[in-house]
Design an enzyme around this catalytic site. Structure first.
Site, short mmCIF file in Angstrom:
data_model
loop_
_atom_site.label_atom_id
_atom_site.label_comp_id
_atom_site.label_asym_id
_atom_site.label_seq_id
_atom_site.Cartn_x
_atom_site.Cartn_y
_atom_site.Cartn_z
N ASP A 295 0.84 -1.20 0.00
CA ASP A 295 0.00 0.00 0.00
C ASP A 295 0.87 1.25 0.00
O ASP A 295 1.97 1.23 -0.57
CB ASP A 295 -0.96 -0.04 1.19
CG ASP A 295 -2.31 0.54 0.88
OD1 ASP A 295 -2.37 1.75 0.60
OD2 ASP A 295 -3.32 -0.19 0.91
N SER B 263 -11.04 -1.16 -1.29
CA SER B 263 -9.76 -1.08 -0.56
C SER B 263 -9.96 -1.37 0.91
O SER B 263 -9.04 -1.85 1.58
CB SER B 263 -9.15 0.32 -0.71
OG SER B 263 -8.45 0.46 -1.91
N HIS C 92 -3.89 5.88 3.16
CA HIS C 92 -4.54 4.65 2.71
C HIS C 92 -3.88 3.42 3.32
O HIS C 92 -4.55 2.50 3.81
CB HIS C 92 -4.47 4.60 1.18
CG HIS C 92 -5.34 3.59 0.54
ND1 HIS C 92 -4.99 2.25 0.42
CD2 HIS C 92 -6.55 3.70 -0.07
CE1 HIS C 92 -5.94 1.60 -0.22
NE2 HIS C 92 -6.90 2.45 -0.53
#
Length: 773
Positions: free
Chosen positions: A142, A548, A219
């Site tokens: 990520d 996600s 994220h």
């Protein structure tokens, strides 16, 4: 003479350099079993298309020499073509498996674990939950990690780092391994070469990033804490969603591989960097990998995709890889990450909502959905005042300012609320009420331009009130509240990418759905929650939505299963997750498909919604052997010599496609998909009893038939004993109708009275030209 031509054409300097792009040359399994020798061999291969070995060395970005063999390098199209056609005879090597451009993939960007039944209440916990993923290493591919977050601090009683761990924490900008890493966060690497070749040096990209594993975009911190974050009490977003935050496997170890970098607030991940991360992670000793990125179809061939190559080699080493399905729904056939050796996860809601009160002129109240933390007070205005035809887009703005106004905008085809937000914000509006179809309203973190989501009916009522008012009504919007258990859940969210797979429709994808809407998890405190420069708020927890977010939920469950069943293969883990999923919501009605008023099909939710507790004790599993993958590769057009270069050799494995018979429907997958049923066919499945093996266990099979298809199971009864733990059965499908282009759905269920092992059945009868009764 030919050598001279190559030297003149392929020198690394001069005008040819400007035509070079990053290509990946994939060579299959590592024949040398020595990283140094493998890297030297890569230079030799590359030297054949360059003027000198030095030029070849300057061209190469990564040498993938640990878990598989290949490299990424800057090449022009002619060089790439020559390598793709080349036979490499050195050291017994054969042809390259594939050569492909390194594309850029995009990210698919507390209460959720309670909703899934994984509780922290020891009076309600099951014995297998007590393990909580101890000594399992979860790899997160990520945007990095914020190591100071409480989610990544080691807790008292955490055992030493497992001796099997070979990874490292790499020093970088504002990332000191001695301070950042501990018994919880045990690995941190970053990969930048592919990104910088594509977009230029990081410090010239204009993005507030860190040249290290430290996360700016948020994220990666969010997904890592969702999968395996430590237990943290009193987590909330300005008091909204308050509760205890934790990952699905809160005692698991976390290893971060930063492969995605911000470009204007969007995470971009190059395939060269992705494959480098796989190369290291498989060597480091991760057990489960979470990867929330992908590319919108058309999909690349499986072995011209870094994600598919990396996950294939991970599967062969017993590592489960979990991918997000993508956010391109609700149109069909846009699902991503569809390889049969990995898990593909759709997104759905949980039973938590954020009702937000709208009061007009202090005497008329209506409820919307939002995540806002401060009261808003202004005047309500109609979009037509500021936008041509009332369509709230930047191109329709008439340059009038909406200062002090909360603008009412309506959905039109192609106009999503994000477009309306930009338009109203540019017009200096103070807020947005966005009316959209009943199936779409979802709260979001919108304080940058506070946004209330209402359905079309509510929007019409507000619009009529506004039209009948002699002056613009005073609108007062209260801070959002948190309500649990009052909304139907789960529902597959409208943006979750749908099947069937556009490259292999005989393998059902997505596999499963999991929570992916308004997930509260850890966040870098130096990053605005909306990623907007004008947002000056600092938070440690933030809401995010997307596949996600659903992906790390399944990763966390995978880590738990690895802890409870360390000997299970990735296929067995996937089977346990899929066959125990449920297809009814909390009200015992069918799970709705967001974006429509209909119930979900397997193309929306795969086998159903994940059920972690059931997955720990599935009763039976559909495991997959090397022969299953070979059959799949043969049916996809791969030759014996190519298969031998990518499949690890093992005794008795036959890679000759001439000896492999049957469609992909015969692969021992937990679901059954037949996209072209013209006449009766018989499909084989094999199940293994993983329940109580010390006594005889009897399972009875039942079929729910797709419309117009006769389904016969033989045998109908499976009897397992201590000496017979694996049994095969057969399913015969016979079309009973004339049809074309229409999918119908059923299921196969095996039950011993306690376990219910369910497989979705997807059939497209395609016989309109030759149908006879």
């Amino acid at each position: 003479m030919m050598k001279g031509t190559c030297i003149a054409l392929y020198g690394i300097h001069g005008i040819w350099w400007s035509f070079m792009k990053v290509y990946i040359v994939y060579l299959g399994i590592n024949q040398f079993h020595d990283p140094i020798l493998t890297s030297k061999f890569h230079i030799q291969v590359l030297s054949d298309v360059f003027a000198s070995e030095e030029d070849a060395k300057r061209s190469i970005l990564y040498s993938y020499s640990n878990s598989f063999s290949g490299f990424s390098a800057k090449l022009n199209s002619s060089q790439a073509t020559i390598l793709a056609k080349k036979k490499i005879l050195r050291a017994g090597m054969d042809k390259v498996v594939s050569v492909f451009r390194s594309k850029t993939l995009k990210l698919h960007t507390t209460r959720s674990w309670d909703f899934l039944g994984l509780t922290l209440d020891e009076t309600r916990v099951t014995p297998m939950e007590f393990t909580n993923g101890q000594d399992v290493v979860v790899g997160i591919f990520d945007t990095g990690v914020w190591p100071e977050s409480e989610s990544f601090q080691e807790k008292p009683g955490m055992r030493p780092i497992p001796s099997s761990w070979k990874g490292v924490c790499v020093e970088g900008e504002k990332f000191e391994p001695a301070k950042a890493c501990n018994r919880k966060l045990i690995g941190a690497r970053y990969y930048l070469k592919g990104f910088e070749q594509e977009y230029g040096p990081l410090n010239m990209s204009g993005n507030p990033e860190y040249r290290s594993a430290r996360d700016f975009l948020g994220h990666g911190t969010h997904t890592a804490s969702t999968a395996a974050g430590s237990i943290v009490k009193n987590a909330s977003f300005f008091g909204i969603g308050q509760g205890t935050a934790r990952g699905g496997a809160p005692w698991a170890r976390v290893a971060v591989y930063k492969i995605c970098w911000g470009i204007n607030g969007v995470g971009s991940c190059t395939e060269a960097d992705i494959l480098a991360a796989f190369n290291d992670a498989l060597q480091d000793g991760v057990h489960v990998i979470s990867a929330s990125f992908g590319a919108t179809p058309p999909l690349s061939p499986f072995f011209a995709s870094s994600a598919d190559i990396g996950s294939f080699h991970a599967m062969q080493l017993g590592i489960t890889v979990v991918f997000s399905a993508g956010n391109d729904g609700p149109e069909p056939s846009l699902v991503q990450n569809v390889a049969p050796w990995s898990l593909c996860v759709a997104a759905s809601t949980i039973d938590r909502s954020f009702p937000t009160e709208i009061v007009l002129d202090r005497n008329f109240t209506i409820m919307g959905q939002s995540i806002i933390s401060k009261e808003i007070k202004g005047r309500l205005a109609n979009a037509i005042t500021y936008f041509v035809d009332g369509v709230c887009s930047l191109g329709n703005w008439n340059k009038k300012l909406a200062t002090g106004r909360v603008v009412l905008c309506f959905y039109t085809p192609g106009l999503v609320y994000e477009i309306a937000q930009v338009a109203v914000k540019t017009a200096k509006g103070m807020g947005l009420i966005f009316a959209e179809p009943f199936t779409k309203p979802i709260a979001d973190v919108d304080d940058d331009i506070p946004t209330l989501h209402v359905d079309i009916n509510q929007g019409t009522i507000i619009g009529n009130y506004l039209a009948e008012s002699l002056k613009l009504p005073v609108v007062q919007i209260s801070p959002s509240k948190t309500i649990i258990g009052k909304s139907p859940a789960p529902t597959v969210v409208y943006f979750s990418s749908r099947g069937p797979s556009s490259i292999s429709p005989d393998i059902l994808k997505p596999d499963i759905t999991a929570p992916g809407i308004n997930i509260l998890a850890a966040w870098p405190p130096q990053t605005p929650p909306t990623l907007q420069p004008s947002d000056d708020r600092l938070v440690r927890w933030n809401f995010q939505s997307g596949t996600s977010m659903s992906c790390p939920h399944v990763t966390g469950v995978g880590a738990l299963l690895k802890s409870v069943h360390p000997g299970w293969s990735p296929a067995a883990t996937r089977s346990a997750i899929m066959t125990t999923a449920y297809t009814r919501d909390a009200s015992h009605d069918s799970i709705l498909a967001g974006g429509s008023m209909a119930g979900s099909t397997p193309f929306d939710m795969g086998a159903g919604h994940i059920n972690p507790l059931k997955a720990m004790d599935p009763g039976l599993v559909y495991d997959m052997k090397t022969s299953d993958y070979i059959l799949f590769l043969c049916n996809m057009g791969y030759t014996q010599e190519r298969i031998e270069r990518i499949v690890l050799p093992s005794p008795g494995v036959d890679t000759n496609c001439k000896n492999m018979h049957g469609p992909n429907a015969n692969i021992n997958y937990p679901s059954i998909s037949v996209p072209n049923l013209r006449s009766p066919i018989t499909i084989k499945r094999t199940v293994r009893n993983v329940g109580c093996g010390k006594k005889t266990t009897v399972y009875f099979g039942v079929a729910k038939e797709p419309d117009g298809v006769e389904v016969v199971i033989w045998p109908r009864v499976l009897i397992f004993s201590p000496s017979k733990q694996e049994i095969s059965y057969y399913i015969t499908l016979k079309p009973l109708k004339k049809s074309e282009g229409r999918y119908d759905f059923g299921e196969i269920v095996w039950s011993d009275g306690f376990h219910h092992v369910r497989s979705p059945l997807v059939v497209l009868v395609n016989n309109s030209d030759d149908f006879t009764m």
